[in-house]
Design a protein around this motif. Structure first.
Motif, PDB file in Angstrom:
ATOM      1  N   ASN A   1      39.659  10.407  11.301  1.00 14.84           N
ATOM      2  CA  ASN A   1      39.442  11.087  10.398  1.00 14.84           C
ATOM      3  C   ASN A   1      38.859  12.455  10.677  1.00 14.84           C
ATOM      4  N   ASP A   2      38.831  13.167   9.600  1.00  8.78           N
ATOM      5  CA  ASP A   2      38.344  14.623   9.924  1.00  8.78           C
ATOM      6  C   ASP A   2      39.038  15.642  11.017  1.00  8.78           C
ATOM      7  N   GLN A   3      40.311  15.489  11.061  1.00 13.65           N
ATOM      8  CA  GLN A   3      41.103  16.113  11.649  1.00 13.65           C
ATOM      9  C   GLN A   3      42.103  17.093  10.782  1.00 13.65           C
ATOM     10  N   ARG A   4      42.607  18.188  11.162  1.00 12.34           N
ATOM     11  CA  ARG A   4      43.531  18.977  10.404  1.00 12.34           C
ATOM     12  C   ARG A   4      44.189  19.582  11.474  1.00 12.34           C
ATOM     13  N   PHE A   5      45.628  19.971  10.839  1.00 11.27           N
ATOM     14  CA  PHE A   5      46.585  20.578  11.781  1.00 11.27           C
ATOM     15  C   PHE A   5      46.560  22.113  11.473  1.00 11.27           C
ATOM     16  N   GLU A   6      46.682  22.911  12.720  1.00 10.05           N
ATOM     17  CA  GLU A   6      46.841  24.257  12.248  1.00 10.05           C
ATOM     18  C   GLU A   6      48.232  24.542  13.403  1.00 10.05           C
ATOM     19  N   PHE A   7      49.216  25.325  12.650  1.00  6.16           N
ATOM     20  CA  PHE A   7      50.588  25.339  13.307  1.00  6.16           C
ATOM     21  C   PHE A   7      50.680  26.798  14.122  1.00  6.16           C
TER      22      PHE A   7
ATOM     23  N   SER B   1      51.379  23.235  17.512  1.00  5.46           N
ATOM     24  CA  SER B   1      50.239  23.149  16.663  1.00  5.46           C
ATOM     25  C   SER B   1      48.916  22.775  17.484  1.00  5.46           C
ATOM     26  N   GLN B   2      47.801  22.774  16.851  1.00  5.17           N
ATOM     27  CA  GLN B   2      46.662  22.457  17.463  1.00  5.17           C
ATOM     28  C   GLN B   2      45.588  21.473  16.326  1.00  5.17           C
ATOM     29  N   VAL B   3      45.311  20.554  16.814  1.00  3.78           N
ATOM     30  CA  VAL B   3      44.507  19.689  15.952  1.00  3.78           C
ATOM     31  C   VAL B   3      43.026  20.312  15.935  1.00  3.78           C
ATOM     32  N   VAL B   4      42.381  20.204  15.011  1.00  4.07           N
ATOM     33  CA  VAL B   4      40.828  20.969  14.941  1.00  4.07           C
ATOM     34  C   VAL B   4      40.212  20.107  14.115  1.00  4.07           C
ATOM     35  N   SER B   5      38.939  19.870  14.438  1.00  2.00           N
ATOM     36  CA  SER B   5      38.190  19.066  13.681  1.00  2.00           C
ATOM     37  C   SER B   5      36.986  20.076  13.160  1.00  2.00           C
TER      38      SER B   5
ATOM     39  N   ASP C   1      33.947  19.887  13.885  1.00  2.00           N
ATOM     40  CA  ASP C   1      32.849  19.925  14.932  1.00  2.00           C
ATOM     41  C   ASP C   1      33.514  20.492  16.233  1.00  2.00           C
ATOM     42  N   PRO C   2      34.103  21.524  16.281  1.00  2.63           N
ATOM     43  CA  PRO C   2      34.804  21.925  17.351  1.00  2.63           C
ATOM     44  C   PRO C   2      34.187  21.984  18.348  1.00  2.63           C
ATOM     45  N   VAL C   3      32.704  21.956  18.587  1.00  2.00           N
ATOM     46  CA  VAL C   3      31.937  21.858  19.947  1.00  2.00           C
ATOM     47  C   VAL C   3      31.962  20.439  20.371  1.00  2.00           C
ATOM     48  N   ALA C   4      31.598  19.439  19.715  1.00  2.00           N
ATOM     49  CA  ALA C   4      31.966  18.052  19.981  1.00  2.00           C
ATOM     50  C   ALA C   4      33.436  17.716  20.299  1.00  2.00           C
ATOM     51  N   ASN C   5      34.367  18.269  19.414  1.00  2.00           N
ATOM     52  CA  ASN C   5      35.662  17.811  19.499  1.00  2.00           C
ATOM     53  C   ASN C   5      36.714  19.285  19.493  1.00  2.00           C
ATOM     54  N   PRO C   6      36.642  19.623  20.855  1.00  2.00           N
ATOM     55  CA  PRO C   6      37.638  21.152  20.851  1.00  2.00           C
ATOM     56  C   PRO C   6      39.042  20.910  20.617  1.00  2.00           C
ATOM     57  N   PRO C   7      39.734  21.902  20.115  1.00  2.00           N
ATOM     58  CA  PRO C   7      41.017  21.639  19.518  1.00  2.00           C
ATOM     59  C   PRO C   7      41.861  21.159  20.826  1.00  2.00           C
ATOM     60  N   ILE C   8      42.838  20.596  20.316  1.00  2.00           N
ATOM     61  CA  ILE C   8      43.883  20.041  20.947  1.00  2.00           C
ATOM     62  C   ILE C   8      45.172  20.320  20.618  1.00  2.00           C
ATOM     63  N   ASP C   9      46.047  20.772  21.820  1.00  2.00           N
ATOM     64  CA  ASP C   9      47.297  21.353  21.588  1.00  2.00           C
ATOM     65  C   ASP C   9      48.444  20.145  21.517  1.00  2.00           C
ATOM     66  N   VAL C  10      49.220  20.223  20.570  1.00  2.00           N
ATOM     67  CA  VAL C  10      50.261  19.362  20.293  1.00  2.00           C
ATOM     68  C   VAL C  10      51.529  19.831  19.870  1.00  2.00           C
ATOM     69  N   VAL C  11      52.495  19.702  20.594  1.00  2.00           N
ATOM     70  CA  VAL C  11      53.875  20.149  20.481  1.00  2.00           C
ATOM     71  C   VAL C  11      54.850  19.016  19.943  1.00  2.00           C
ATOM     72  N   TRP C  12      55.591  19.365  18.718  1.00  2.00           N
ATOM     73  CA  TRP C  12      56.346  18.305  18.270  1.00  2.00           C
ATOM     74  C   TRP C  12      57.745  18.541  18.762  1.00  2.00           C
ATOM     75  N   ARG C  13      58.613  17.772  19.071  1.00  2.00           N
ATOM     76  CA  ARG C  13      60.132  18.088  19.362  1.00  2.00           C
ATOM     77  C   ARG C  13      61.039  17.507  18.144  1.00  2.00           C
TER      78      ARG C  13
END
Lengths: 262, 215
Positions: free
Chosen positions: B108-114, B130-134, B136-148
């Motif tokens: 939980n606690d995540q959201r998408f930024e496109f 897109s990126q998934v951001v939480s 608490d970006p220090v504990a959980n840095p953004p993650i890159d996600v690409v959707w095909r």
């Protein structure tokens, strides 16, 4: 004579571990990209590493996660990262990356002095983002090919270029330099040489327990899964550090997908 | 941080919305995907077993199982009998649904930024970044996600791959299954049996999972 014996043993080992080159064009393209010519041998070492991980490292990492609260784990990771800052600095200089070089050296002194030796990342709060770097990336920047994949006992999966880079990083670390002229019985030397890498390994392993548990539960071929994932993660890491364009990054996942069944 | 990786794949595989327009609209399609998954399933006060069922329905509607399973098996798929193809697809589909049901249940606690979209080299697909951001970006840095995203012959959009931190789900399955078959004499039944045994283990985990999302 002993040298000849050694060469023969190495030849035997290497030949016993040579992978069969596929004839299928797609499989051959992947074989060339992943470059794992010693797969049979690598699989044996992987099995050994995996058993060691299951029997020793995982229990320690699970105990660490259970016993140490999250804020402390974050702080410990940050402190270990702080110890790497001089290596980040040297490699950023070698890569002519001024921004990261300046950031790394300021971060090191600032976090050491005002962040409890890096336990608290005070510099990040002031806008100095970390720039992780290593000699493998530096070698990649100057055109050194990644070479064949290696599965090193205990240390795990790497490529020849990165293995050489890791050795170089080890010797350019101030802690290693500090230990070079020390008496092996010196307590501080022992901490640097044995306790620090062991603690680093346990804390790093603890960080990835969830994801490895999941991979291991779902994978039908663990060696192939980890090989693919770790290769792509490393590829992304190097691309980002060297500022590869978005178009080039897309090449790694823009493979052809047939739509016969659509 | 790595937990988020699984969460992401769960979201894309189990949420669904069909946009009538493809070019330039793929981002909207994926946005709708994520919204439907987060609000439509994740937030529902039902058991994990029930959520797995809901995901199964959505999965059928919004992903191209034929494309995913065909690519996962590579050339081997073409050599299978119709019965073998069906049995593989069934076991594979169940495997995806059960695995990601379990994974998503933890997050939980995540959201998408496109961040943009690009057309593939072949021109057939759109990659939505897109990126998934939480929180608490220090504990959980953004993650890159690409959707095909690809349209089928009826004009319906489908997710056919998710690339998380440069790891393509499609490519990973393909290499893993090719390696497994190579080491097991190319016998598809061994792979199907392996998937079934993994599915049984997943079902057991789902039954025993603490119901964090209930109520």
């Amino acid at each position: 004579m002993r040298r000849l014996g050694l060469v023969l043993v190495v030849c035997l080992f290497v030949c016993a571990g040579c992978a069969e080159v596929p004839t299928d064009p797609d499989a051959l393209a992947y074989y060339n990209e992943i470059n794992d010519p010693m797969e049979p041998l690598n699989r044996k070492i992987f099995a050994f590493n995996h058993a060691l991980d299951k029997g020793v490292l995982q229990p320690l990492a699970r105990g660490y996660n259970a016993a140490v609260p999250e804020f402390a784990r974050t702080g410990i990771r940050s402190a270990f990262f702080n110890l790497r800052e001089p290596v980040n600095f040297v490699n950023s200089v070698l890569q002519l990356n001024v921004k990261c070089a300046v950031s790394s050296i300021i971060r090191f002194f600032f976090n050491t002095a005002f962040g409890l030796f890096g336990f608290h990342d005070t510099a990040a709060e002031m806008g100095l983002a970390p720039c992780k770097n290593d000699l493998g990336t530096t070698l990649a920047k100057y055109g050194v090919p990644k070479g064949p994949m290696l599965m090193l006992p205990i240390l795990g999966q790497t490529y020849l270029r990165d293995a050489v880079g890791s050795a170089g990083d080890y010797f350019m670390s101030p802690l290693t330099i500090y230990g070079l002229d020390k008496n092996p019985h010196d307590d501080l030397w022992k901490v640097q040489e044995y306790a620090r890498p062991a603690a680093d390994a346990v804390t790093t392993r603890a960080q990835f327990l969830d994801v490895t548990d999941s991979v291991e539960k779902g994978s039908v071929d663990l060696y192939a899964s980890y090989r693919e994932m770790l290769y792509r993660i490393r590829q992304k890491e190097i691309n980002e550090r060297l500022g590869v364009s978005a178009e080039e990054k897309q090449q790694s996942y823009d493979f052809d997908v047939e739509d016969d069944d659509l | 941080m790595k937990k988020i990786l699984f969460f992401l794949v769960a979201v894309v595989l189990f949420s669904c919305a069909v946009s009538p327009v493809f070019a330039g609209e793929a981002t909207d399609f994926v946005k709708k995907f994520t919204d439907d998954a987060l609000d439509g399933i994740l937030a529902k006060p039902v058991s994990l077993e029930k959520k797995a069922e809901m995901f199964g329905d959505l999965f059928e509607k919004c992903t191209s199982l034929d494309t995913i399973s065909s690519f996962a098996l590579g050339r081997k798929m073409k050599s299978l009998s119709p019965d073998e193809k069906e049995r593989f697809k069934k076991a594979f589909k169940e495997n995806l649904i059960l695995m990601w049901t379990l994974r998503f249940a933890e997050y939980n606690d995540q959201r998408f930024e496109f961040t943009g979209e690009k057309v593939s080299d072949s021109g057939k697909d759109v990659f939505v970044s897109s990126q998934v951001v939480s929180s608490d970006p220090v504990a959980n840095p953004p993650i890159d996600v690409v959707w095909r995203i690809r349209k089928d012959k009826n004009g319906k959009q489908n997710v056919i791959d998710i690339v998380i931190s440069n790891i393509s789900m499609l490519k990973t399955y393909q290499t893993e299954y090719a390696s497994f078959l190579n080491r097991n004499g190319g016998d598809i039944n061994t792979l199907i049996d392996m998937l079934k045994s993994k599915n049984d283990a997943y079902r057991k985990d789902i039954r025993n999972a603490p119901s964090k999302k209930e109520g």
